[in-house]
Design an enzyme around this catalytic site. Structure first.
Site, PDB file in Angstrom:
ATOM      1  N   SER A  68      17.693 -54.474 -16.263  1.00 31.72           N
ATOM      2  CA  SER A  68      19.091 -54.084 -16.100  1.00 31.72           C
ATOM      3  C   SER A  68      19.521 -53.094 -17.169  1.00 31.72           C
ATOM      4  CB  SER A  68      19.994 -55.309 -16.177  1.00 31.72           C
ATOM      5  OG  SER A  68      19.539 -56.306 -15.306  1.00 31.72           O
TER       6      SER A  68
HETATM    7  N1  SAH Z   1      17.325 -59.867 -16.290  1.00 33.74           N
HETATM    8  C1  SAH Z   1      16.326 -58.943 -15.937  1.00 33.74           C
HETATM    9  C2  SAH Z   1      16.701 -58.120 -14.740  1.00 33.74           C
HETATM   10  C3  SAH Z   1      15.817 -58.506 -13.639  1.00 33.74           C
HETATM   11  S1  SAH Z   1      16.059 -57.805 -12.080  1.00 33.74           S
HETATM   12  C4  SAH Z   1      15.972 -58.040 -17.088  1.00 33.74           C
HETATM   13  O1  SAH Z   1      16.706 -58.007 -18.057  1.00 33.74           O
HETATM   14  O2  SAH Z   1      14.953 -57.371 -17.025  1.00 33.74           O
HETATM   15  C5  SAH Z   1      16.148 -59.263 -11.125  1.00 33.74           C
HETATM   16  C6  SAH Z   1      14.940 -60.126 -11.058  1.00 33.74           C
HETATM   17  O3  SAH Z   1      15.291 -61.205 -10.205  1.00 33.74           O
HETATM   18  C7  SAH Z   1      13.717 -59.499 -10.459  1.00 33.74           C
HETATM   19  O4  SAH Z   1      12.662 -59.607 -11.341  1.00 33.74           O
HETATM   20  C8  SAH Z   1      13.473 -60.324  -9.200  1.00 33.74           C
HETATM   21  O5  SAH Z   1      12.091 -60.515  -8.923  1.00 33.74           O
HETATM   22  C9  SAH Z   1      14.121 -61.630  -9.549  1.00 33.74           C
HETATM   23  N2  SAH Z   1      14.504 -62.470  -8.432  1.00 33.74           N
HETATM   24  C10 SAH Z   1      14.991 -62.118  -7.206  1.00 33.74           C
HETATM   25  N3  SAH Z   1      15.195 -63.211  -6.462  1.00 33.74           N
HETATM   26  C11 SAH Z   1      14.830 -64.273  -7.219  1.00 33.74           C
HETATM   27  C12 SAH Z   1      14.786 -65.689  -7.016  1.00 33.74           C
HETATM   28  N4  SAH Z   1      15.191 -66.223  -5.857  1.00 33.74           N
HETATM   29  N5  SAH Z   1      14.350 -66.468  -8.001  1.00 33.74           N
HETATM   30  C13 SAH Z   1      13.945 -65.949  -9.183  1.00 33.74           C
HETATM   31  N6  SAH Z   1      13.950 -64.637  -9.437  1.00 33.74           N
HETATM   32  C14 SAH Z   1      14.383 -63.813  -8.478  1.00 33.74           C
END
Ligand code: SAH
Length: 680
Positions: A68
């Site tokens: 993000s």
């Molecule tokens: N907080 C993260 C941003 C990640 S983007 C950072 O700072 O890098 C969102 C993430 O959510 C992705 O890696 C995606 O694979 C995950 N995601 C999507 N659906 C999900 C679910 N049902 N359970 C766990 N993770 C999930």
């Protein structure tokens, strides 16, 4: 002074990031600012991306996910109203960056990720940085993690159709859940749910955001076949289908209904498209890259039909005037000796010196051979302005012949620019630094003088006069262009597109009433800029200027692809490579079209046949643009922008899988005649 170490550089950038992007945007909580100032974001990025660690943007990580944007991490953590300590749950570990920020604040953090590879690598980084209060678990996070519940705060880093009941149930009384929610998989509302009592929840809408989709049992359906270990949910929500209820069909399904499949790129039937084009005077045909074979071939397919069936008079392309004039000379069977330079010998050569363009050029020459009146033959012209010095030579050659006295004046005037012959870009820098005189007056004076002598010169040869004037116009505009590159980006972009539009106009008026043109340029030039991010940057382009000038008589056709290969370079002046095109991103137009399952189609956008689809095609999604440079490593940041597709184009051509163009080799060029424009 000793050189800064990498560590110091990152620390300095991090501090600047906190000040400008976080505090500067109104986040005041010292808990949040301190945490953001402590976590090394670069550690969570692949090495190629570390350079951008403190830029104000999300960045791609593996599995097509993103880390993000720092501000949004801070915003969400701020929305959790943390004061230090407590138990925190994060859904969507991704890189692990936000989990580390939470780890700086909370006593214990549990973070859930549905991709094993991401969970593993985040765990590795967090361990190495010593975040032993953060636990990474590989699972479907829409169901939460009941073992460690209740939580004082829960944050979800991916957008779902609604707030999963299971997460609400895992909040402590007084606890806050922050989650992006929305029916579209691109734009979401950031919502805060506060558990007021055992059974009471308060919901607040905070802001608009855009996250990757939350995929799982209480999220969106999985389309990629990735299934993390299924666990029995504690408080299982009734299955909900909010998305389906609001409208039964997905956008992809609606597109599939409206699409007109293309069965053959080179010969396929396009009668319906031709009908829609109607009596348009200017048909602008785009491309989503400068190196995709199918784009060139289908563009040629449409162009041949426009010439044969609708009497279009010339093709104007995103190439420099003097280079294209070599081709023009060839396809129109002109008798005067051709100019001496080799067409398209400058970077990026493959953009025009390729088999796809050669096939079209050969066809056009053949077609013109059947037209006896030389003035009625179909022309091929260049609209671009990168040929400052070839153009100077061309004007001088011309004047040497028709007016040697004027040629002497021209030599003197253009002499102002010759010190920068080898690298015109340095002219811009030198001129702006004020150490050198600007050459503007000289270049403009020369153009004016040529135009003033129109009567005298056209008596001899109208075509050659047009050629000289276009070159003189190019010199004057290129001079300003190179200078403006050092003062502001949108300024030089606008100058270039204005020049291309002016050149087109002057060709149309040279041809007289009823003259019709086909324009070949990148989508970014021919799609209406006012329907894209360019609007906010104050940029306009050829497509927009054509709409303003010709209204419905301008017809704009965009192109797109999902994946395959493309001819492109890694940097300006680098050699051509055949690169893999990454699959299109979630939340992009490309992904919507890919999910139709139709390999190739055209889609009418000016009058969309289905009202619900029409509405959706005016929505905002990401769109990919690959130029002569392609950097898959930073694809999201370097190649995607936002667009309202149905406002940007009148029609769209989709080709799901595509291949790189084939550049001309010396072998294919063996024994070609001297007049051949692609000769070596
Ligand atoms: N907080 C993260 C941003 C990640 S983007 C950072 O700072 O890098 C969102 C993430 O959510 C992705 O890696 C995606 O694979 C995950 N995601 C999507 N659906 C999900 C679910 N049902 N359970 C766990 N993770 C999930």
């Amino acid at each position: 002074m000793a050189e800064e170490s990498d560590q110091q550089v990152y620390a300095r950038r991090r501090q600047a990031m906190v000040e400008r992007q976080i505090a500067g945007r109104g986040i005041t909580s010292s808990v949040v600012l301190d945490a953001m100032g402590s976590v090394p974001r670069e550690a969570f990025l692949p090495p190629s991306m570390r350079e951008f660690a403190y830029e104000d943007s999300p960045l791609p990580i593996n599995e097509e996910q993103t880390i993000s944007q720092p501000y949004i991490v801070a915003y969400m953590v701020d929305a959790l109203q943390l004061t230090g300590g407590g138990r925190i749950l994060e859904v969507g570990t991704g890189s692990g960056y936000a989990a580390a920020v939470l780890g700086e604040i909370g006593d214990r953090v549990v973070t859930l990720e549905r991709y094993q590879s991401l969970a593993d690598s985040a765990r590795g980084v967090l361990d190495s940085l010593g975040y032993d209060n953060v636990e990474v678990i590989y699972t479907d996070g829409t169901l939460g993690w009941s073992e460690k519940a209740p939580y004082d705060a829960i944050v979800v880093a991916a957008g779902g159709p609604e707030v999963p009941e299971s997460l609400k149930q895992q909040l402590a009384i007084g606890g806050r859940l922050v989650i992006p929610v929305g029916p579209a998989q691109t734009e979401q509302a950031l919502v805060r749910v506060t558990r007021v009592s055992e059974s009471e929840f308060r919901e607040e809408h905070l802001t608009e955001v855009r996250f990757v989709p939350l995929v799982g049992d209480a999220g969106w359906e999985d389309r990629r076949g990735n299934h993390p270990n299924k666990r029995a949910p504690v408080a299982r929500a009734a299955p909900s289908h909010a998305a389906q209820e609001s409208n039964d069909a997905t956008t992809s399904e609606l597109v599939a209904q409206a699409a007109e499949p293309i069965d053959d790129i080179d010969e396929g039937e396009i009668d319906k498209m031709l009908e829609r084009i109607g009596d348009s005077r200017v048909v602008l045909i785009g491309e989503a890259s400068h190196g995709t074979s199918e784009f060139y071939r289908f563009r040629a397919r449409i162009t041949r039909a426009l010439i044969e069936k609708k009497g279009f008079n010339f093709v104007a392309v995103e190439a420099d005037w003097p280079d294209a004039s070599r081709v023009d000379h060839y396809v129109r069977h002109r008798q005067t000796p051709p100019s001496e330079w080799t067409a398209f010998s400058r970077f990026p050569t493959w953009m025009w010196r390729n088999e796809e363009v050669r096939d079209f050029v050969d066809w056009l020459r053949e077609y013109n051979a059947g037209i006896d009146d030389a003035d009625k033959r179909v022309g091929f012209h260049g609209l671009d302005l990168y040929s400052l010095f070839t153009s100077i030579d061309a004007v001088l050659d011309y004047l040497d012949e028709v007016d040697p006295e004027a040629a002497m004046t021209a030599r003197e005037r253009y002499g102002c620019l010759t010190p920068w012959q080898a690298d015109p870009m340095t002219y811009g820098r030198a001129a702006v630094s004020g150490r050198y005189r600007e050459c503007e007056d000289d270049a403009v004076a020369m153009l004016v003088e040529l135009l003033n002598k129109r009567m005298t010169y056209t008596d001899q040869d109208g075509e050659r006069f047009l050629d000289a004037v276009q070159n003189a116009r190019l010199i004057a505009n290129a001079e300003r262009y190179y200078r403006s590159m050092y003062s502001g980006y949108s300024d030089s972009w606008n100058l270039r597109d204005q020049h291309m539009f002016d050149t087109l106009e002057s060709l149309l008026s040279h041809g007289g009433q009823g003259t019709k043109a086909v324009v070949w340029e990148h989508n970014s030039h021919i799609g209406d800029a006012s329907a894209t991010d360019m609007l906010a940057r104050g940029q306009h382009n050829v497509g927009q200027l054509c709409r303003e000038a010709y209204g419905d008589d301008a017809y704009l056709i965009g192109f797109g692809t999902h994946s395959g290969t493309v001819a492109a370079a890694t940097d300006w002046d680098d050699p051509m490579e055949v690169k893999q095109v990454r699959p299109s991103l979630e939340g992009s137009w490309e992904r919507i079209f890919h999910e139709t399952g139709i390999p190739a189609f055209t889609l009418p956008l000016r009058h969309v046949p289905l009202p619900e689809l029409d509405k959706r095609l005016h929505g905002i999604y990401l769109e990919r643009a690959i130029g002569v440079i392609y950097r898959p490593e930073t694809e999201r940041a370097s190649h995607y922008f936002k667009a309202r597709l149905a406002d940007q184009f009148d029609e769209y051509v989709w080709i799901d899988q595509t291949r790189a163009v084939t550049p001309l080799s010396s072998k294919t060029l063996e024994g070609v005649p001297e007049t051949y424009p692609f000769g070596l």
